[in-house]
Structures are given as structure tokens and as C-alpha cells.
Scaffold this motif. Structure first.
Motif, PDB file in Angstrom:
ATOM      1  N   TYR A 392       0.807  -1.226   0.000  1.00 49.83           N
ATOM      2  CA  TYR A 392       0.000   0.000   0.000  1.00 49.83           C
ATOM      3  C   TYR A 392       0.838   1.273   0.000  1.00 49.83           C
ATOM      4  N   HIS A 393       2.112   1.132  -0.378  1.00 51.66           N
ATOM      5  CA  HIS A 393       2.898   2.273  -0.839  1.00 51.66           C
ATOM      6  C   HIS A 393       2.685   2.360  -2.356  1.00 51.66           C
ATOM      7  N   LEU A 394       2.802   3.541  -2.897  1.00 50.88           N
ATOM      8  CA  LEU A 394       2.630   3.723  -4.344  1.00 50.88           C
ATOM      9  C   LEU A 394       4.001   3.613  -5.020  1.00 50.88           C
ATOM     10  N   LEU A 395       4.527   2.411  -5.040  1.00 48.71           N
ATOM     11  CA  LEU A 395       5.857   2.163  -5.575  1.00 48.71           C
ATOM     12  C   LEU A 395       5.785   1.733  -7.030  1.00 48.71           C
ATOM     13  N   PRO A 396       6.749   2.155  -7.854  1.00 44.66           N
ATOM     14  CA  PRO A 396       6.828   1.626  -9.215  1.00 44.66           C
ATOM     15  C   PRO A 396       7.120   0.127  -9.186  1.00 44.66           C
ATOM     16  N   ASP A 397       6.729  -0.557 -10.235  1.00 44.05           N
ATOM     17  CA  ASP A 397       7.004  -1.993 -10.314  1.00 44.05           C
ATOM     18  C   ASP A 397       8.496  -2.276 -10.453  1.00 44.05           C
ATOM     19  N   GLU A 398       9.224  -1.368 -11.081  1.00 42.06           N
ATOM     20  CA  GLU A 398      10.668  -1.504 -11.255  1.00 42.06           C
ATOM     21  C   GLU A 398      11.371  -0.272 -10.707  1.00 42.06           C
ATOM     22  N   MET A 399      12.440  -0.501  -9.935  1.00 44.85           N
ATOM     23  CA  MET A 399      13.262   0.606  -9.454  1.00 44.85           C
ATOM     24  C   MET A 399      14.728   0.218  -9.579  1.00 44.85           C
ATOM     25  N   LEU A 400      15.545   1.212  -9.880  1.00 48.18           N
ATOM     26  CA  LEU A 400      16.987   1.026  -9.996  1.00 48.18           C
ATOM     27  C   LEU A 400      17.679   2.222  -9.361  1.00 48.18           C
ATOM     28  N   PHE A 401      18.635   1.965  -8.482  1.00 47.39           N
ATOM     29  CA  PHE A 401      19.342   3.050  -7.810  1.00 47.39           C
ATOM     30  C   PHE A 401      20.848   2.814  -7.874  1.00 47.39           C
ATOM     31  N   ASP A 402      21.571   3.888  -8.111  1.00 52.07           N
ATOM     32  CA  ASP A 402      23.025   3.887  -8.036  1.00 52.07           C
ATOM     33  C   ASP A 402      23.383   4.247  -6.601  1.00 52.07           C
ATOM     34  N   LEU A 403      23.745   3.271  -5.801  1.00 50.34           N
ATOM     35  CA  LEU A 403      23.925   3.489  -4.369  1.00 50.34           C
ATOM     36  C   LEU A 403      25.174   4.286  -4.040  1.00 50.34           C
ATOM     37  N   GLU A 404      26.121   4.316  -4.926  1.00 49.53           N
ATOM     38  CA  GLU A 404      27.309   5.130  -4.679  1.00 49.53           C
ATOM     39  C   GLU A 404      26.973   6.609  -4.800  1.00 49.53           C
ATOM     40  N   ALA A 405      26.181   6.959  -5.799  1.00 50.36           N
ATOM     41  CA  ALA A 405      25.796   8.355  -6.006  1.00 50.36           C
ATOM     42  C   ALA A 405      24.553   8.741  -5.208  1.00 50.36           C
ATOM     43  N   ASP A 406      23.745   7.734  -4.852  1.00 53.43           N
ATOM     44  CA  ASP A 406      22.417   7.987  -4.285  1.00 53.43           C
ATOM     45  C   ASP A 406      22.131   6.965  -3.178  1.00 53.43           C
ATOM     46  N   PRO A 407      22.827   7.066  -2.038  1.00 53.05           N
ATOM     47  CA  PRO A 407      22.704   6.027  -1.007  1.00 53.05           C
ATOM     48  C   PRO A 407      21.332   5.958  -0.360  1.00 53.05           C
ATOM     49  N   HIS A 408      20.536   7.025  -0.470  1.00 50.60           N
ATOM     50  CA  HIS A 408      19.215   7.021   0.163  1.00 50.60           C
ATOM     51  C   HIS A 408      18.090   6.747  -0.837  1.00 50.60           C
ATOM     52  N   GLU A 409      18.456   6.270  -2.022  1.00 51.89           N
ATOM     53  CA  GLU A 409      17.500   5.738  -2.999  1.00 51.89           C
ATOM     54  C   GLU A 409      16.401   6.757  -3.348  1.00 51.89           C
ATOM     55  N   GLN A 410      16.852   7.930  -3.751  1.00 53.61           N
ATOM     56  CA  GLN A 410      15.905   8.990  -4.090  1.00 53.61           C
ATOM     57  C   GLN A 410      15.627   9.104  -5.581  1.00 53.61           C
ATOM     58  N   HIS A 411      16.543   8.637  -6.416  1.00 53.77           N
ATOM     59  CA  HIS A 411      16.438   8.879  -7.857  1.00 53.77           C
ATOM     60  C   HIS A 411      16.339   7.552  -8.597  1.00 53.77           C
ATOM     61  N   ASN A 412      15.133   7.192  -8.966  1.00 50.73           N
ATOM     62  CA  ASN A 412      14.884   5.938  -9.670  1.00 50.73           C
ATOM     63  C   ASN A 412      15.386   6.056 -11.110  1.00 50.73           C
ATOM     64  N   LEU A 413      16.356   5.227 -11.462  1.00 56.38           N
ATOM     65  CA  LEU A 413      16.981   5.278 -12.779  1.00 56.38           C
ATOM     66  C   LEU A 413      16.378   4.279 -13.766  1.00 56.38           C
ATOM     67  N   ALA A 414      15.253   3.666 -13.423  1.00 57.00           N
ATOM     68  CA  ALA A 414      14.719   2.577 -14.244  1.00 57.00           C
ATOM     69  C   ALA A 414      14.449   3.010 -15.681  1.00 57.00           C
TER      70      ALA A 414
END
Length: 493
Positions: A392-414
Motif C-alpha cells: 500500500y505504498h505507491l511504488l513503481p514496479d521496477e526501481m533502480l538506484f546507483d547506491l554510490e551516487a544515491d545512497p538514500h534511494e531517491q532517484h529511480n533510474l529505471a
């Protein structure tokens, strides 16, 4: 030889000094890391609590042992079935049984088995101390029992103690008279800006800023420090301060135990220390606060620190490992044998400890089915997350994160990096195929969870949550939730 294993609930690796955190949360554990081997990319492959410890004890991933959630069929260890003898193979080959087979007197200080009706957890222990609070206890209720046992038995040889602390777990519950080490001091990584927090106030889903108590903002007198909601950015910082206090309080209590060993001449070259956790915690990631409900980096990356006799200290292991690896490692270090025809999914990293050999995997596949149904893969600098049920979160079906540049998973690169998504999806598919080829069961337990109504912590909550959103700035989420979760909103769970 003597062994003590500190099993810490909800200890997020990147909130420890030895993993680079800027606050002094873990001075005692950091000192053990300096004497031992610290694993940089170590994971719980099945989150959260019950699935993680099922993997730890069995040496098998949840897709094999059957436990991937907190309720329903997938919260029970799979029965061995027709091939079972007088005793079952999992109990005979579990983690703590290795120490017992090696001649150790084994003792656990934990309420975990009772909290989750997971009595298989106690297999291999001679003694089990349960203070009776089912995970609601604080460290001051546990440590005196550990010290008392050491006072009576510590001079003996060949004992193994499992000491389980819950204090970093929500609700954050340091004693009322425990002075905060961090209130009034800045966060080392103050990534939650005013703009980000305003977005968090509009987040849809449990354990968000408006509902720290999962589905509502209730508070409880027995946990007076733990808030029910976060009104502003400062309140968000306060919650993270409380988490860090829980980590530091745990560290203080570990210090009491180790100080006892040192003062009684028991902290010597024959003492082994293992420090690990069942999972980490989201502290603002995805708009979630104070929960371990995703198959993401903050939840699934955990510490592993080992100080072992004969192993050179001060080293770091950088490759991918996970908690199913500990059992075959201990088996190799102790020289115990597998009982019957039992299969471990884990790979021993004893050679990494002794010789610095690379025993790692090319990637880590992670599963969460208690709060959401997700399967993820951690590779290179990336985490790729596939969401089947978003809790019941409105999450995308696919997510991709660059953890080195974005450790808090803010920018979905999918959308920007479809080739990496394809690579991640293929890794998960290949892993799933290999796991199912070697499974004695037809079903992937993640799909058992889905067929039984979705994640345990979501069942029966949607309609009441929609009512809670009505008439608020988050009312926009009502039609989106109904559309995304139409099957469950029709009451067909």
C-alpha cells in the motif's frame, strides 16, 4: 575456546562507526572490528526478522526453507516430509547445533523463538533464557542474566553464548533516564531537506511520517520516547536520534559484557566474537520511517564482524556475502560434519578469514514478503528492485538506484537505464531458476504469500487506511490505491 555472538535486532550497518558513520554510536563494536574482520557488503537475503533468522539458522534461502514472511504458510519452516527420520535435518544441521556438535556448552539469551513461534531457533542450545517480553525488552533486562551466567560459568572452557539485543528495533525504547548522546547534535548526513520532508508528509503507505505506528499515529505509555507522527523536519531528525541512541545503548551493554570478560582474564586469544544483525532500518528512505519493510539497501545490508582465534585482525572483506554463509563457515572453522543429506545454500568464507581469499558472490538476491512483496538484486554499485505488492505504498514496479551516487534511494533510474534493469531482472530470473531446480517444493513461497492475501502486515488494513486518508492532503492517494490494489480492495484476499 569460548565464543560469544551478539545478535542485534535492526542494526543498520551504515549507522556504525566501523562502517563509516559520523556519530559515535558503536565505540565498543568498532574496537572489536579493529581486532577482527569486518565484512563491507554483507546482507540479510530474506528480510525482515523471522525470514532473516530462518536463513541464518538453516543456511538456506527462504525460497528453500519456506520462510519469507511473518504470517500464513510462509512463516513456518517447511516440513521435511517423507524422508524425515527420528529428528529432522534442519534441526540437526542448524547454526547453533554446529557449536554443540563441536563440544561447546551452548546458551541463548533471546525472546525471538517465542515472539515468532519459531521454536526451531532454539535447536542446539543447552540453555535458553527468555525474559518474557517477546522482543519488547530493553538491554538492561538481558545483560544482567548474561553477567550472572558468566559469573557462575565463565571460567569454564568451550562455551558459546548467543546474546540478543532488541534496542535499535522500533519502538525506540531506551530507558527514560538514559541520556541521549545525539539530541541537539547535527546528523552526519542531513539528506532530508525541507523539500524532501514536505514530500514525505504527502507519502502514501504505512510507517510514513503521518503514521509512525504503521497504520496510525498512536503512541504507547510504555514507550514514551517513540512518537506517533512527525510534524516537521526536526521531528524526523529526532526520530533518527532515537534510533542512534538505541544503537549506542546496545553498544554500551555489549561493553559491559566485554568489560567483564576483560576484568576476569577471559578476553584473550581464545575468545571468538561474532557481531551481526537480522536486518537494518529505513529512516526516511521511500518516505518510510522506523521500519524494515523493503528489500532495499538500508534494510538488507547488515554488519558482520568476526574476531576468531588464529585469524589476523584489522582486515576488511569487500565482496558480496549474506547470512546463509555463516553456518557453513562455522562448520568449516569448527570441523563439524553435515548430518544426513542436508543442503546449504551458503558458501563458507573461512578462507577469506584465514587466507584473505575471495569467496564472494557476483551479486546478492534479496527478498521481502512481510511488509511488501519485493525481490531485488544488489550488483556493482546498483540495486534493482522488482515490486510485486507494494504494501500500500505507491511504488513503481521496477526501481533502480546507483547506491554510490544515491545512497538514500531517491532517484529511480529505471527509465534512464533500461539495460541495467534488464541485467538485474535476468539475475533475479537466473537465481530463481537455480533455486527452484534444487527445491523439493513446487511453489516459490513469495507467490504463496500473494495467493494467501499479500504481506501479513497489510492484510485487512486497506479499507481503514483509505478512510484515514479521506479529507486530508493525501486524499489524492485513494483512487491510486484502489486502482493499484484493486484485487485486495474488492475484499478478495
Amino acid at each position: 575456546m569460548r565464543v560469544i555472538m551478539f545478535d542485534i535486532d535492526t542494526l543498520r550497518a551504515d549507522h556504525m562507526g566501523c562502517y563509516g558513520y559520523g556519530r559515535d554510536t558503536t565505540p565498543v563494536m568498532d574496537s572489536v572490528a579493529e581486532e577482527g574482520v569486518c565484512f563491507d557488503r554483507y546482507y540479510c537475503p530474506n528480510a525482515p526478522c523471522l525470514p532473516s533468522r530462518a536463513s541464518l539458522i538453516s543456511g538456506q534461502y527462504g525460497i528453500h526453507n519456506g520462510i519469507v514472511g511473518h504470517g500464513g504458510t510462509a512463516a513456518d519452516m517447511r516440513l521435511q516430509g517423507e524422508s524425515r527420520g527420528f529428528t529432522d535435518l534442519m534441526s540437526e544441521n542448524g547454526l547453533f547445533m554446529q557449536f554443540r556438535r563441536a563440544g561447546f556448552h551452548t546458551v541463548s539469551f533471546s525472546t525471538f523463538a517465542e515472539r515468532h513461534s519459531a521454536w526451531w531457533f532454539n535447536a542446539g542450545f543447552h540453555e535458553c533464557f527468555n525474559v518474557g517480553n517477546r522482543g519488547g525488552e530493553s538491554a538492561e533486562m538481558v545483560t544482567p542474566h548474561v553477567l550472572d551466567w558468566l559469573e557462575r560459568n565463565g571460567e569454564e572452557d568451550n562455551w558459546m553464548l548467543h546474546v540478543h539485543y532488541w534496542d535499535p528495533h522500533t519502538p525506540y525504547r531506551t530507558p527514560a533516564d538514559y541520556e541521549s548522546h545525539f539530541q541537539g547534535t547535527p546528523l552526519p548526513d542531513d539528506w532530508i531537506t525541507d523539500d524532501i520532508f514536505r514530500e514525505h508528509l504527502l507519502h502514501i503507505g504505512p510507517h510514513c511520517a503521518n503514521e509512525i505506528n504503521m497504520w496510525n499515529d498512536d503512541t504507547f505509555p510504555q514507550w514514551p520516547k517513540h512518537p506517533g507522527r512527525l510534524e516537521d523536519r526536526e521531528a524526523a531528525k529526532h526520530l533518527i536520534d532515537l534510533y542512534d541512541d538505541g544503537v549506542r545503548y546496545t553498544d554500551d551493554n555489549i561493553g559491559m559484557v566485554l568489560d567483564y570478560l576483560k576484568s576476569h582474564g577471559l578476553y584473550d586469544e581464545n575468545l571468538a566474537i561474532i557481531i551481526t544483525a537480522d536486518h537494518g532500518e529505513d529512516l526516511g528512505e521511500f518516505g518510510v520511517y522506523g521500519e524494515h519493510g523493503m528489500a532495499d539497501e538500508p534494510v538488507c545490508r547488515i554488519p558482520m564482524i568476526i574476531r576468531w582465534p588464529g585469524v589476523e585482525g584489522g582486515k576488511r572483506v569487500t565482496g558480496f556475502h549474506d547470512n546463509v554463509d555463516l553456518l557453513p563457515t562455522v562448520q568449516e572453522l569448527l570441523g563439524t560434519q553435515t548430518f544426513g543429506n542436508y543442503r546449504y545454500d551458503g558458501v563458507s568464507f573461512a578462507a577469506a578469514l584465514r587466507e584473505g581469499k575471495d569467496c564472494s558472490r557476483p551479486c546478492e538476491v534479496l527478498t521481502q514478503c512481510a511488509h511488501v512483496c519485493q525481490r531485488s538484486v544488489r550488483f556493482d554499485n546498483y540495486i534493482y528492485i522488482r515490486t510485486v505488492h507494494g504494501g500500500y505504498h505507491l511504488l513503481p514496479d521496477e526501481m533502480l538506484f546507483d547506491l554510490e551516487a544515491d545512497p538514500h534511494e531517491q532517484h529511480n533510474l529505471a527509465e534512464e537505464r533500461p539495460e541495467l534493469c534488464a541485467r538485474g531482472a535476468r539475475m533475479i530470473l537466473d537465481w530463481n531458476d537455480e533455486m527452484m531446480k534444487t527445491s523439493a517444493y513446487d511453489a516459490d513461497p513469495m507467490w504463496t504469500v500473494m495467493r494467501e492475501g499479500g504481506p501479513e502486515h497489510c492484510r485487512g488494513h486497506l479499507e481503514a487506511y483509505l478512510d484515514r486518508l479521506a479529507g486530508t492532503p493525501r486524499e489524492y492517494g485513494i483512487p491510486l490505491l484502489k486502482e493499484k490494489y484493486s484485487y485486495w480492495s474488492r475484499g478478495e484476499q
